[in-house]
Design an enzyme around this catalytic site. Structure first.
Site, short mmCIF file in Angstrom:
data_model
loop_
_atom_site.label_atom_id
_atom_site.label_comp_id
_atom_site.label_asym_id
_atom_site.label_seq_id
_atom_site.Cartn_x
_atom_site.Cartn_y
_atom_site.Cartn_z
N GLY A 53 0.82 -1.20 0.00
CA GLY A 53 0.00 0.00 0.00
C GLY A 53 0.86 1.26 0.00
O GLY A 53 1.58 1.49 -0.96
N SER B 158 6.59 -4.39 -1.53
CA SER B 158 6.20 -3.06 -1.98
C SER B 158 6.32 -2.08 -0.81
O SER B 158 7.40 -1.95 -0.24
CB SER B 158 4.79 -3.11 -2.57
OG SER B 158 4.45 -1.93 -3.25
N TRP B 159 5.25 -1.41 -0.41
CA TRP B 159 5.31 -0.58 0.80
C TRP B 159 5.74 -1.43 2.00
O TRP B 159 6.44 -0.93 2.88
CB TRP B 159 3.96 0.06 1.08
CG TRP B 159 3.81 0.56 2.47
CD1 TRP B 159 3.00 0.05 3.45
CD2 TRP B 159 4.50 1.67 3.08
NE1 TRP B 159 3.16 0.76 4.63
CE2 TRP B 159 4.06 1.76 4.43
CE3 TRP B 159 5.44 2.58 2.62
CZ2 TRP B 159 4.54 2.73 5.30
CZ3 TRP B 159 5.92 3.55 3.49
CH2 TRP B 159 5.46 3.62 4.82
N ASP C 4 8.26 -5.26 -13.24
CA ASP C 4 7.54 -4.52 -12.21
C ASP C 4 7.54 -3.04 -12.62
O ASP C 4 8.58 -2.38 -12.61
CB ASP C 4 8.24 -4.71 -10.87
CG ASP C 4 7.48 -4.11 -9.70
OD1 ASP C 4 6.65 -3.19 -9.92
OD2 ASP C 4 7.71 -4.54 -8.55
N HIS D 250 4.62 -6.71 -10.62
CA HIS D 250 4.73 -6.25 -9.25
C HIS D 250 4.02 -7.15 -8.23
O HIS D 250 4.47 -7.28 -7.10
CB HIS D 250 4.14 -4.84 -9.14
CG HIS D 250 4.21 -4.23 -7.77
ND1 HIS D 250 5.41 -3.84 -7.20
CD2 HIS D 250 3.24 -3.96 -6.85
CE1 HIS D 250 5.17 -3.34 -6.00
NE2 HIS D 250 3.87 -3.40 -5.77
#
Length: 316
Positions: free
Chosen positions: A45, A112-113, A264, A292
């Site tokens: 996120g 990711s985040w 990605d 991703h």
């Protein structure tokens, strides 16, 4: 195809809520073997939340896994709340969960985040980490933020066009701030359409091949994702410039594997290479047929393999 790669569906063996700073209550769940190697799962996120699918990256016989919805996300309350929602708050929450469980050290797993948060947590509490499994590296730099807002459109121009044309002509000069103003508006008639446009843009760019489960977002999930991402982006993810690379020496002695999709577009491979170059003992695995999303088979296979190798290293 994904079902052939990940572990079978598993129920949580425990779940509940942890009250942190007002007004936040965080939903959490545990899966796997209570005597297994401890792991904390950090979702992406900011704002995407956990799902049943995330449990399936971990061998339930060998790992004791905590998953939780970060502040304002998923089943945590209040939904999409920005008060007291910073990187430092989330790092403190991870440590609260560790203390709640009575775990001395654990593997930190994030994509990711979640990779950003994993690095920030590890650098704040290196003595509590056994090692790292990271995916789709995001370091929170200005260049990465600009890429998300503008660069992804070079590969997904249709999605970028829809994202831009949601806004009036005179507000397209600064997409981030124009969306942010809408996303923090109290009126659902204003913030929900903006959230759906933002989530649709990100979802369309997430995978090498379209996955409907990634692209389609329910309104609540879209709101938490869009509002929290815009909040963190506007605030430069509450990190100093270059912070995660500059403090890498705090965790450089710990084992780490980086799983990165070659295609990605949300978090380009260049960032993973930058991180691995600064972390000589980290293993970088580039998945040649993935974008991703962790739900792409090549990414999932890489994550599961990395977890097994780290487990053997820890227990060996």
């Amino acid at each position: 195809m994904l079902d052939r790669v990940v572990f079978p569906r598993v129920d949580s063996r425990a779940n509940g809520y942890l009250t942190v700073d007002e007004p936040h209550r965080l939903y959490w769940e545990q899966v796997g073997n209570p005597e297994g190697v401890p792991v904390v799962f950090l979702h992406g996120g900011p704002g995407s939340g956990i799902s049943e699918a995330h449990r399936r990256f971990f061998d339930p016989e060998h790992f004791n896994v905590l998953l939780f919805d970060q502040r304002g996300t998923g089943r945590s309350t209040p939904l999409a709340e920005l008060t007291g929602n910073t990187t430092q708050d989330l790092v403190a929450d991870i440590e609260r969960f560790r203390e709640m469980l009575g775990v001395e050290r654990w593997i930190v797993f994030g994509g990711s985040w979640g990779s950003t948060l994993a690095l920030a947590y590890g650098q704040a509490h290196p003595e509590r980490c056994l090692g790292f499994v990271l995916r789709g590296i995001f370091l929170g730099s200005d260049a990465e933020l600009d890429w998300f807002m503008h660069g992804m459109g070079k590969f997904f121009p249709e999605a970028a066009q829809r994202f831009e044309q949601f806004l009036p002509d005179d507000q397209r000069g600064n997409l981030l701030h124009a969306y942010y103003r809408r996303l923090i508006d109290a009126d659902p008639a204003v913030h929900l359409p903006a959230a759906e446009a933002w989530a649709g843009y990100e979802g369309a760019c997430s995978t090498l091949l379209p996955l409907p489960t990634v692209v389609q977002e329910d309104p609540a999930r879209a709101l938490s994702l869009a509002r929290l991402e815009a909040h963190y982006f506007v605030n430069r993810v509450f990190l100093e410039p270059g912070q995660l690379l500059n403090r890498l020496d705090r965790i450089a002695h710990l084992p780490a594997t980086i799983i990165q999709g070659r295609y990605d577009v949300i978090c380009p491979v260049e960032t993973a290479v930058t991180l691995s170059s600064a972390w000589p003992d980290a293993v970088l695995e580039i998945v040649t047929d993935a974008g991703h999303s962790a739900m792409e088979p090549g990414i999932a296979k890489g994550l599961i393999g990395a977890m097994e190798r780290l487990r053997l290293l820890i227990q060996g």
